[in-house]
Design a protein around this motif. Structure first.
Motif, short mmCIF file in Angstrom:
data_model
loop_
_atom_site.label_atom_id
_atom_site.label_comp_id
_atom_site.label_asym_id
_atom_site.label_seq_id
_atom_site.Cartn_x
_atom_site.Cartn_y
_atom_site.Cartn_z
N UNK A 110 0.81 -1.21 0.00
CA UNK A 110 0.00 0.00 0.00
C UNK A 110 0.84 1.25 0.00
N UNK A 111 0.19 2.37 -0.38
CA UNK A 111 0.82 3.68 -0.32
C UNK A 111 -0.27 4.69 0.03
N UNK A 112 -0.01 5.98 -0.16
CA UNK A 112 -0.97 6.99 0.22
C UNK A 112 -2.23 6.95 -0.64
N UNK A 113 -2.14 6.38 -1.84
CA UNK A 113 -3.28 6.33 -2.75
C UNK A 113 -4.24 5.21 -2.39
N UNK A 114 -3.72 4.05 -2.00
CA UNK A 114 -4.57 2.91 -1.66
C UNK A 114 -3.76 1.66 -1.44
N UNK A 115 -4.45 0.53 -1.40
CA UNK A 115 -3.81 -0.76 -1.15
C UNK A 115 -4.18 -1.73 -2.27
N UNK A 116 -3.22 -2.54 -2.68
CA UNK A 116 -3.46 -3.47 -3.77
C UNK A 116 -3.23 -4.89 -3.27
N UNK A 122 5.14 -1.56 -3.05
CA UNK A 122 4.71 -0.17 -3.09
C UNK A 122 5.72 0.69 -2.35
N UNK A 123 5.63 2.01 -2.58
CA UNK A 123 6.51 2.93 -1.88
C UNK A 123 5.81 4.28 -1.77
#
Length: 424
Positions: free
Chosen positions: A226-232, A269-270
């Protein structure tokens, strides 16, 4: 344990500066006294390196000098990672335990701090396997109990080793969970009633443990970042993207750009990179360049497209660099490739970085850790850590080889990851 280096007293320099200031003042010059001493951030970085034996070595990242061996651990470390570089989380899968390692290097109020590394404590639950992080929040999925527990890395550094939240996802099963970057909501995999081995979806909770959304369209769920946009989350038929706004969760399915048979098994992610690096494969098929690929999952288009590695070399392992601009892909022939995440193009290759991946017997996989402009990679069969510089254009060069001995496996970089100066 090697005693950490302390800096000499600045008292003589201060007296000299005061004397000089008095002389200059008599001449009518307002030149200030000597500025506070500073040091590069490399002095406040350490590498925690696991081994196949029950200990973890700690090295100064700037010099390669060993600081501590941390012997007497309960077993081999099976998972090692950090969210913000303050605390390393070490899983002991066969001992039902997670331990917290303070590397002793960090920034505090603009000053660099160096202390002795130490174990802060441990937490017990059954079979900790997957660990993930987003922002300051770290999660551990305990396969033996079905619990996902969440910690704030800052709170652990302050001495609180109890979970900030625990979510029970069902009976014992293999799964994963993750917090939002701001820690407001958390998500966890849902056990599939028809297949207790792998989950089939995701449920989202608030910090009070109340459910706010769920989706069960992710068969064979495996892989998460995950990152600030969302989680995959990886699925057998693509990937499931979880986005949250306030207390609302939305779910979107990502598919391969040209072949929907490809699923996702691993995700990276980063922070600072909206898109995700994914390992895609057609499950149940023999491994080949036609059935397996590293790719980029693009959030704006909800599609996943492969990266073409020179010579169709199959990936062995991969990660994103400190900035998230570049993917670092280690091929099975031992070549290290750097890929621009925006273009999916290889920007440079370090040939023969490590020996080729074995085709039979035990396989010990190298692992990565990153600071700004540099990657550290373990080479388990050689007893080495490679320090690789990554230029702003994505060109890798071997800067140093650290012969650390033993069988270095997993690695985490603790301390100040950005390149700058800090007050001592």
């Amino acid at each position: 344990m090697v005693t950490p280096r302390f800096h000499r007293s600045t008292a003589p320099r201060l007296l000299l500066a005061m004397s000089s200031a008095a002389v200059l003042a008599a001449c009518g010059d307002d030149t200030p006294t000597e500025a506070a001493a500073t040091a590069p951030s490399t002095e406040f970085r350490r590498l925690v390196v696991s081994d196949t034996a029950p200990f973890a070595r700690v090295f100064e990242a700037g010099t390669g000098v060993r600081v501590d061996s941390m012997g007497g651990l309960p077993s081999r470390i099976t998972y090692l990672y950090t969210a913000k570089g303050r605390i390393a989380f070490a899983h002991f899968q066969t001992r039902n335990q997670v331990s917290f390692i303070d590397g002793g290097v960090f920034e505090q109020n603009g000053r660099g701090v160096r202390q002795a590394p130490r174990l802060l404590g441990s937490f017990s639950d059954q079979t900790p396997i997957h660990g993930n992080y987003n922002g300051d929040m770290v999660s551990v999925h305990f396969d033996g109990s079905g619990n996902v527990r969440f910690w704030s890395e800052a709170q652990v550094a302050a001495g609180n080793t109890q979970p900030a939240l625990t979510v029970r996802t069902g009976n014992a099963h293999h799964g994963a969970g993750m917090s939002n970057g701001d820690g407001g909501l958390v998500s966890a995999s849902i056990q599939d009633p028809a297949n207790p081995v792998l989950p089939n979806g995701v449920v989202v909770y608030n910090r009070q443990g109340q459910e706010v959304g769920r989706n069960t369209s992710c068969p064979g769920l495996h892989g998460l970042a995950g990152n600030a946009v969302g989680k995959l989350y990886g699925c057998a038929d693509g990937a499931l993207f979880v986005r949250t706004s306030g207390t609302t969760a939305t779910f979107q399915k990502f598919v391969h750009g040209t072949d929907p048979r490809f699923g996702v098994g691993t995700v990276w992610a980063r922070e600072g990179q909206d898109n995700f690096l994914v390992r895609m494969a057609i499950r149940g098929q023999p491994v080949s360049p036609a059935t397996r690929a590293i790719g980029v999952a693009q959030v704006s288009t909800q599609t996943m497209l492969p990266v073409t590695i020179p010579g169709n070399e199959l990936d062995w392992t991969a990660e994103l660099d400190h900035t998230g601009r570049f993917a670092i892909i280690l091929g099975r022939l031992g070549n290290l490739h750097v890929v621009n995440m925006a273009t999916r193009q290889v920007t440079g290759t370090l040939s023969g970085a490590v020996p080729p991946m074995p085709t039979s017997g035990a396989v010990l996989t190298p692992f990565f850790a990153f600071a700004e402009g540099v990657a550290y990679m373990t080479s388990p069969t050689q007893g080495r850590i490679l320090e690789v510089n990554i230029s702003s254009s994505g060109i890798p060069t071997l800067a140093r080889t650290m012969n650390v001995g033993g069988t270095p496996e997993r690695i985490a970089l603790l301390g100040v990851r950005e390149t700058r100066s800090l007050q001592r």
